[in-house]
Design a protein around this motif. Structure first.
Motif, PDB file in Angstrom:
ATOM      1  N   ASN A 126      48.426  18.693  31.092  1.00 16.55           N
ATOM      2  CA  ASN A 126      49.786  18.633  31.653  1.00 16.55           C
ATOM      3  C   ASN A 126      49.952  19.456  32.938  1.00 16.55           C
ATOM      4  OD1 ASN A 126      50.685  16.864  29.761  1.00 16.55           O
ATOM      5  ND2 ASN A 126      51.439  18.431  28.365  1.00 16.55           N
ATOM      6  N   HIS A 127      48.931  20.229  33.288  1.00 18.62           N
ATOM      7  CA  HIS A 127      48.935  21.000  34.551  1.00 18.62           C
ATOM      8  C   HIS A 127      50.247  21.749  34.778  1.00 18.62           C
ATOM      9  CE1 HIS A 127      45.310  18.813  35.557  1.00 18.62           C
ATOM     10  NE2 HIS A 127      45.946  17.712  35.255  1.00 18.62           N
ATOM     11  N   CYS A 128      50.713  22.442  33.775  1.00 18.41           N
ATOM     12  CA  CYS A 128      51.997  23.150  33.900  1.00 18.41           C
ATOM     13  C   CYS A 128      51.867  24.316  34.902  1.00 18.41           C
ATOM     14  CB  CYS A 128      52.379  23.662  32.507  1.00 18.41           C
ATOM     15  SG  CYS A 128      53.735  24.783  32.512  1.00 18.41           S
ATOM     16  N   PRO A 129      52.689  24.326  35.950  1.00 23.20           N
ATOM     17  CA  PRO A 129      52.568  25.410  36.931  1.00 23.20           C
ATOM     18  C   PRO A 129      53.097  26.741  36.410  1.00 23.20           C
ATOM     19  CG  PRO A 129      54.307  23.882  37.572  1.00 23.20           C
ATOM     20  CD  PRO A 129      53.737  23.362  36.297  1.00 23.20           C
ATOM     21  N   LYS A 130      52.396  27.810  36.758  1.00 22.63           N
ATOM     22  CA  LYS A 130      52.832  29.167  36.408  1.00 22.63           C
ATOM     23  C   LYS A 130      52.806  29.989  37.682  1.00 22.63           C
ATOM     24  CE  LYS A 130      49.942  28.151  33.548  1.00 22.63           C
ATOM     25  NZ  LYS A 130      49.473  27.237  32.542  1.00 22.63           N
ATOM     26  N   LYS A 131      53.936  30.612  37.964  1.00 24.45           N
ATOM     27  CA  LYS A 131      54.029  31.347  39.231  1.00 24.45           C
ATOM     28  C   LYS A 131      54.050  32.852  38.937  1.00 24.45           C
ATOM     29  CE  LYS A 131      57.011  31.197  43.315  1.00 24.45           C
ATOM     30  NZ  LYS A 131      58.227  30.553  43.787  1.00 24.45           N
ATOM     31  N   TYR A 132      53.262  33.601  39.708  1.00 22.06           N
ATOM     32  CA  TYR A 132      53.151  35.050  39.515  1.00 22.06           C
ATOM     33  C   TYR A 132      53.447  35.779  40.819  1.00 22.06           C
ATOM     34  CZ  TYR A 132      50.571  33.949  35.224  1.00 22.06           C
ATOM     35  OH  TYR A 132      50.210  33.472  33.982  1.00 22.06           O
ATOM     36  N   TYR A 133      53.957  36.980  40.651  1.00 22.21           N
ATOM     37  CA  TYR A 133      54.029  37.920  41.770  1.00 22.21           C
ATOM     38  C   TYR A 133      52.910  38.924  41.517  1.00 22.21           C
ATOM     39  CZ  TYR A 133      55.407  42.176  44.125  1.00 22.21           C
ATOM     40  OH  TYR A 133      55.388  43.320  44.888  1.00 22.21           O
ATOM     41  N   ALA A 134      52.147  39.262  42.557  1.00 21.01           N
ATOM     42  CA  ALA A 134      51.048  40.214  42.349  1.00 21.01           C
ATOM     43  C   ALA A 134      50.938  41.200  43.504  1.00 21.01           C
ATOM     44  CB  ALA A 134      49.731  39.450  42.192  1.00 21.01           C
ATOM     45  N   LYS A 135      50.521  42.427  43.155  1.00 18.89           N
ATOM     46  CA  LYS A 135      50.148  43.403  44.191  1.00 18.89           C
ATOM     47  C   LYS A 135      48.634  43.495  44.160  1.00 18.89           C
ATOM     48  CE  LYS A 135      54.135  46.352  44.388  1.00 18.89           C
ATOM     49  NZ  LYS A 135      54.770  47.431  43.667  1.00 18.89           N
ATOM     50  N   ILE A 136      48.054  43.422  45.331  1.00 20.35           N
ATOM     51  CA  ILE A 136      46.604  43.341  45.439  1.00 20.35           C
ATOM     52  C   ILE A 136      46.094  44.516  46.261  1.00 20.35           C
ATOM     53  CG2 ILE A 136      44.685  41.862  46.218  1.00 20.35           C
ATOM     54  CD1 ILE A 136      46.523  40.519  44.094  1.00 20.35           C
ATOM     55  N   LYS A 137      45.008  45.119  45.751  1.00 19.96           N
ATOM     56  CA  LYS A 137      44.364  46.174  46.541  1.00 19.96           C
ATOM     57  C   LYS A 137      43.479  45.460  47.564  1.00 19.96           C
ATOM     58  CE  LYS A 137      41.881  50.427  45.703  1.00 19.96           C
ATOM     59  NZ  LYS A 137      41.154  51.159  44.689  1.00 19.96           N
ATOM     60  N   GLY A 138      43.761  45.670  48.807  1.00 17.12           N
ATOM     61  CA  GLY A 138      42.997  44.961  49.845  1.00 17.12           C
ATOM     62  C   GLY A 138      43.902  44.031  50.620  1.00 17.12           C
ATOM     63  N   ILE A 139      43.370  43.565  51.729  1.00 15.47           N
ATOM     64  CA  ILE A 139      44.172  42.692  52.597  1.00 15.47           C
ATOM     65  C   ILE A 139      43.912  41.222  52.249  1.00 15.47           C
ATOM     66  CG2 ILE A 139      44.686  42.066  54.990  1.00 15.47           C
ATOM     67  CD1 ILE A 139      43.592  44.849  55.776  1.00 15.47           C
ATOM     68  N   VAL A 140      44.953  40.576  51.766  1.00 23.83           N
ATOM     69  CA  VAL A 140      44.837  39.146  51.473  1.00 23.83           C
ATOM     70  C   VAL A 140      45.081  38.403  52.784  1.00 23.83           C
ATOM     71  CG1 VAL A 140      45.774  37.235  50.105  1.00 23.83           C
ATOM     72  CG2 VAL A 140      45.647  39.528  49.105  1.00 23.83           C
ATOM     73  N   ASN A 141      44.220  37.408  53.065  1.00 22.25           N
ATOM     74  CA  ASN A 141      44.342  36.751  54.366  1.00 22.25           C
ATOM     75  C   ASN A 141      44.338  35.224  54.241  1.00 22.25           C
ATOM     76  OD1 ASN A 141      41.663  36.019  53.973  1.00 22.25           O
ATOM     77  ND2 ASN A 141      40.942  37.941  54.899  1.00 22.25           N
ATOM     78  N   GLU A 142      44.437  34.582  55.396  1.00 23.81           N
ATOM     79  CA  GLU A 142      44.502  33.107  55.434  1.00 23.81           C
ATOM     80  C   GLU A 142      43.276  32.471  54.793  1.00 23.81           C
ATOM     81  OE1 GLU A 142      47.116  31.284  56.641  1.00 23.81           O
ATOM     82  OE2 GLU A 142      48.145  33.211  56.876  1.00 23.81           O
ATOM     83  N   ASN A 143      42.136  33.150  54.919  1.00 24.23           N
ATOM     84  CA  ASN A 143      40.913  32.608  54.334  1.00 24.23           C
ATOM     85  C   ASN A 143      41.023  32.526  52.801  1.00 24.23           C
ATOM     86  OD1 ASN A 143      38.347  31.551  54.730  1.00 24.23           O
ATOM     87  ND2 ASN A 143      37.408  33.500  54.100  1.00 24.23           N
ATOM     88  N   ASP A 144      41.658  33.564  52.217  1.00 24.32           N
ATOM     89  CA  ASP A 144      41.855  33.546  50.755  1.00 24.32           C
ATOM     90  C   ASP A 144      42.754  32.379  50.351  1.00 24.32           C
ATOM     91  OD1 ASP A 144      40.377  35.917  50.487  1.00 24.32           O
ATOM     92  OD2 ASP A 144      42.161  37.130  50.912  1.00 24.32           O
TER      93      ASP A 144
END
Ligand code: URA
Length: 240
Positions: A126-144
């Motif tokens: 059923n591919h039920c979407p789950k949305k999260y808020y997260a704090k990440i150690k490190g720089i998340v970028n366009e490549n990620d």
């Protein structure tokens, strides 16, 4: 069902307490006092009263919980408190969480005794979407963003389904992101960030399918789903 079970499920006391109430003659079924706890009743047809208070039976119940860290998403655990223990006005033994959040993850958890709805929400097909808020150690970028969209590899050889990553903020040390995933592998989001060399330092679920966490719920508090929320959640034609 047995009269004592029904009364316990409706919050009139423990099984032992309700047996006592029945024996003492406080309970009537269709205006007849009954004193046998084994009496079989049909809560949809019989009129059951405890000391003149009408017993209202609900077959299924649905709660939205803002899960705090420190609680396991299970019905029993030898070491830690469980999320069902947070539901203080629930007296039945058939309540369970729909899916799992890690012990240190916070946020939206649905608790119910409706196995069909749980299956609909959890079934991978059923591919039920789950949305999260997260704090990440490190720089998340366009490549990620691109790697997550293309399907990041976790557990050596498992290619995740396409996930949507949105960068909310980023500085030299930490990033804040939102991420939508359509499956629920063990520690999935933590593993996805690990795969791109980053670490999740805080995780909170904010949405499941089309149900958003009520932001008036403080950590550890809960409320019943409204009938409108429940209809949306059960709607098979809607995913998000
Ligand atoms: N992904 C995780 O890593 N942990 C959770 O609790 C939920 C999703």
């Amino acid at each position: 069902m047995r009269l004592d079970k029904l009364l316990a499920h409706c919050g009139f006391g423990t099984r032992k307490e309700v047996k006592d109430i029945i024996k003492k003659g406080y309970v009537s079924v269709n205006n007849q006092i009954v004193k046998k706890d084994k009496t079989q009743v049909d809560p949809t047809k019989d009129e059951i009263k405890v000391d003149d208070e009408k017993v209202v039976y609900e077959e299924f119940v649905y709660y939205m919980l803002n899960k705090p860290a420190g609680y396991v998403s299970a019905t029993e655990d030898a070491l830690y408190p469980t999320v069902v223990e947070l539901i203080g006005d629930y007296y039945r033994d058939d309540l369970f969480p729909v899916g799992r959040l890690d012990i240190d993850t916070e946020g939206l958890l649905i608790l119910t005794n409706d196995g069909i709805l749980a299956h609909q929400l959890l079934s991978p097909k059923n591919h039920c979407p789950k949305k999260y808020y997260a704090k990440i150690k490190g720089i998340v970028n366009e490549n990620d963003i691109k790697i997550f969209f293309d399907g990041v590899i976790i557990d050596n050889d498992y290619k995740c389904q396409s996930a949507y990553l949105k960068i909310l903020s980023s500085d030299i040390e930490n990033s804040e992101v939102e991420i939508i995933i359509y499956e629920g592998k063990f520690h999935q989001i933590k593993k996805m960030f690990k795969a791109v060399g980053k670490e999740v330092i805080y995780l909170k679920r904010i949405c499941m399918k089309n149900l958003a966490l009520d932001d008036t719920l403080t950590l550890g508090s809960y409320r019943r789903l409204t009938s409108e929320e429940l209809d949306r959640l059960k709607d098979k034609s809607v995913l998000q």
